[in-house]
Every structure is written in C-alpha cells, then in structure tokens.
Design a protein around this motif. Structure first.
Motif, PDB file in Angstrom:
ATOM      1  N   GLN A   1       0.828  -1.213   0.000  1.00  0.00           N
ATOM      2  CA  GLN A   1       0.000   0.000   0.000  1.00  0.00           C
ATOM      3  C   GLN A   1       0.859   1.258   0.000  1.00  0.00           C
ATOM      4  O   GLN A   1       0.513   2.242  -0.630  1.00  0.00           O
ATOM      5  CB  GLN A   1      -0.938   0.006   1.202  1.00  0.00           C
ATOM      6  CG  GLN A   1      -2.081  -0.965   1.064  1.00  0.00           C
ATOM      7  CD  GLN A   1      -3.024  -0.893   2.246  1.00  0.00           C
ATOM      8  OE1 GLN A   1      -2.607  -0.869   3.402  1.00  0.00           O
ATOM      9  NE2 GLN A   1      -4.309  -0.856   1.949  1.00  0.00           N
TER      10      GLN A   1
ATOM     11  N   SER B   1      -4.268  -2.638  -7.215  1.00  0.00           N
ATOM     12  CA  SER B   1      -5.502  -2.955  -6.502  1.00  0.00           C
ATOM     13  C   SER B   1      -5.346  -4.193  -5.621  1.00  0.00           C
ATOM     14  O   SER B   1      -4.604  -5.115  -5.954  1.00  0.00           O
ATOM     15  CB  SER B   1      -6.621  -3.204  -7.526  1.00  0.00           C
ATOM     16  OG  SER B   1      -7.738  -3.795  -6.913  1.00  0.00           O
ATOM     17  N   TRP B   2      -6.101  -4.216  -4.554  1.00  0.00           N
ATOM     18  CA  TRP B   2      -6.109  -5.407  -3.695  1.00  0.00           C
ATOM     19  C   TRP B   2      -6.576  -6.636  -4.463  1.00  0.00           C
ATOM     20  O   TRP B   2      -6.244  -7.756  -4.096  1.00  0.00           O
ATOM     21  CB  TRP B   2      -6.959  -5.171  -2.437  1.00  0.00           C
ATOM     22  CG  TRP B   2      -8.426  -4.966  -2.701  1.00  0.00           C
ATOM     23  CD1 TRP B   2      -9.066  -3.787  -2.945  1.00  0.00           C
ATOM     24  CD2 TRP B   2      -9.432  -5.982  -2.738  1.00  0.00           C
ATOM     25  NE1 TRP B   2     -10.408  -3.999  -3.142  1.00  0.00           N
ATOM     26  CE2 TRP B   2     -10.662  -5.342  -3.009  1.00  0.00           C
ATOM     27  CE3 TRP B   2      -9.419  -7.362  -2.571  1.00  0.00           C
ATOM     28  CZ2 TRP B   2     -11.856  -6.033  -3.130  1.00  0.00           C
ATOM     29  CZ3 TRP B   2     -10.621  -8.054  -2.685  1.00  0.00           C
ATOM     30  CH2 TRP B   2     -11.816  -7.386  -2.957  1.00  0.00           C
ATOM     31  N   HIS B   3      -7.334  -6.426  -5.528  1.00  0.00           N
ATOM     32  CA  HIS B   3      -7.768  -7.537  -6.386  1.00  0.00           C
ATOM     33  C   HIS B   3      -6.574  -8.222  -7.072  1.00  0.00           C
ATOM     34  O   HIS B   3      -6.695  -9.354  -7.524  1.00  0.00           O
ATOM     35  CB  HIS B   3      -8.718  -7.047  -7.489  1.00  0.00           C
ATOM     36  CG  HIS B   3     -10.029  -6.572  -6.993  1.00  0.00           C
ATOM     37  ND1 HIS B   3     -11.069  -7.420  -6.703  1.00  0.00           N
ATOM     38  CD2 HIS B   3     -10.485  -5.326  -6.728  1.00  0.00           C
ATOM     39  CE1 HIS B   3     -12.112  -6.727  -6.287  1.00  0.00           C
ATOM     40  NE2 HIS B   3     -11.774  -5.444  -6.291  1.00  0.00           N
TER      41      HIS B   3
END
Length: 178
Positions: free
Chosen positions: A107, A114-116
């Motif tokens: 982060q 993206s966290w995806h």
C-alpha cells in the motif's frame, strides 16, 4: 476489447530488496559487516556466520514492513501496467506476521496496485499467468508460463531459467518477447 497478458510478480527479492535488508539487519544485530559477495551462491540465509540469523529476522516484527524497494521496480511496474495485468504473488504463510506487513508495504510503495491483484499464498504452483518473475527457482520450476528469474545472491549458480539482473532488464525482456 483486447485481453491483456498476465504477469505474476514476486515480492521478496524481486520488488523488495531482501539481500541488502538481511545484510543491514545482520550488521544492526551483530555489529558485523558482511560483504554481499559472501552471500553469493549460497542458499538464502546461509552466508552469515550465525546460520539462523536470517530465519530469526524473517520472524521479527517489522522485517517485512521495512524492506527497501528494489531500484526501478515502481517505475517499471507502472510502465508494464499499460500493457499487462500485473499480479503481486507472494508466499506469506511461512511467516504469518508477514501478511499484514507485506500488505502495508504494498500500500505504501505500490498504492496503484488494486487489492484484487494481490495474491498471498503458500504454494505458487496454483498461479495461472503468462509470465512469472521470481527469485526462487522452486517457484519457477512448477510454473506453466514463461519463467523469469530475478537475480539474487542465493540463485547465482542456477541457470535453467531466463535471468534478469534488474527491473530495466525485465522491461527490455518483456518488450522483446512481444
């Protein structure tokens, strides 16, 4: 719409400079400056006089959170995202405290991912991508796509995968393959 090819990118030793971090932590803990050359060609962690030090550091809170970013990684990943789907794939089960630390590290240094597109796992053989960039041959050996080995001290004597020495090399290699 064009389907983008996928690149699975390892964290430790590829996005994050674990070799220099181990050397720094060893110096801070033992007061002994170990030259990088002493690590070359030896299994990870075995180039230190105290053979258990690297393992101990990996279990120490803050180790994964404070890793330095590999030179050029942010810029090249940003560039690659224009033409590829990028997934960060990191084995995070062996050192359970590394999960939140690795997530926080991503982060901070790669907030545009993206966290995806972040996969924390134990065994990378389940990863389905077109390319994998990793420093551990054991992960690349099982990979079904194009394996790209990122240079590290521990893999210096291994030559059965395409090797890159820097993020500049990664970009050049991927451009040449397409």
């Amino acid at each position: 719409m064009k389907t983008l090819k996928r690149i699975a990118v390892d964290m430790d030793g590829v996005l994050a400079d674990t070799d220099s971090h181990f050397l720094t932590w060893y110096y801070n803990a033992y007061g002994v400056q170990i030259p990088y050359e002493q690590l070359v060609g030896k299994p990870e962690g075995e180039g230190f006089p105290d053979k258990g030090a690297a393992h101990k550091f990996a279990f120490t809170p803050g180790f994964f959170r404070s890793l330095p970013v590999m030179p050029g990684a942010v810029e090249v990943i940003t560039e690659l995202m224009k033409d590829y789907e990028i997934y960060i794939v990191s084995a995070a089960m062996e050192f359970p405290q590394s999960l939140p630390e690795k997530h926080a590290w991503l982060q901070e240094h790669f907030p545009f991912i993206s966290w995806h597109n972040i996969v924390f796992c134990g065994d990378k053989s389940v990863i389905n991508a077109d390319y994998m960039i990793d420093d551990h041959p054991k992960n690349l050996d099982k990979f079904k796509g194009v394996a790209i080995m990122f240079n590290a001290a521990h893999n210096a004597n291994i030559n059965h995968h395409q090797r890159v020495n820097s993020w500049t090399d990664v970009l050049a290699l991927l451009k040449s393959l397409n």
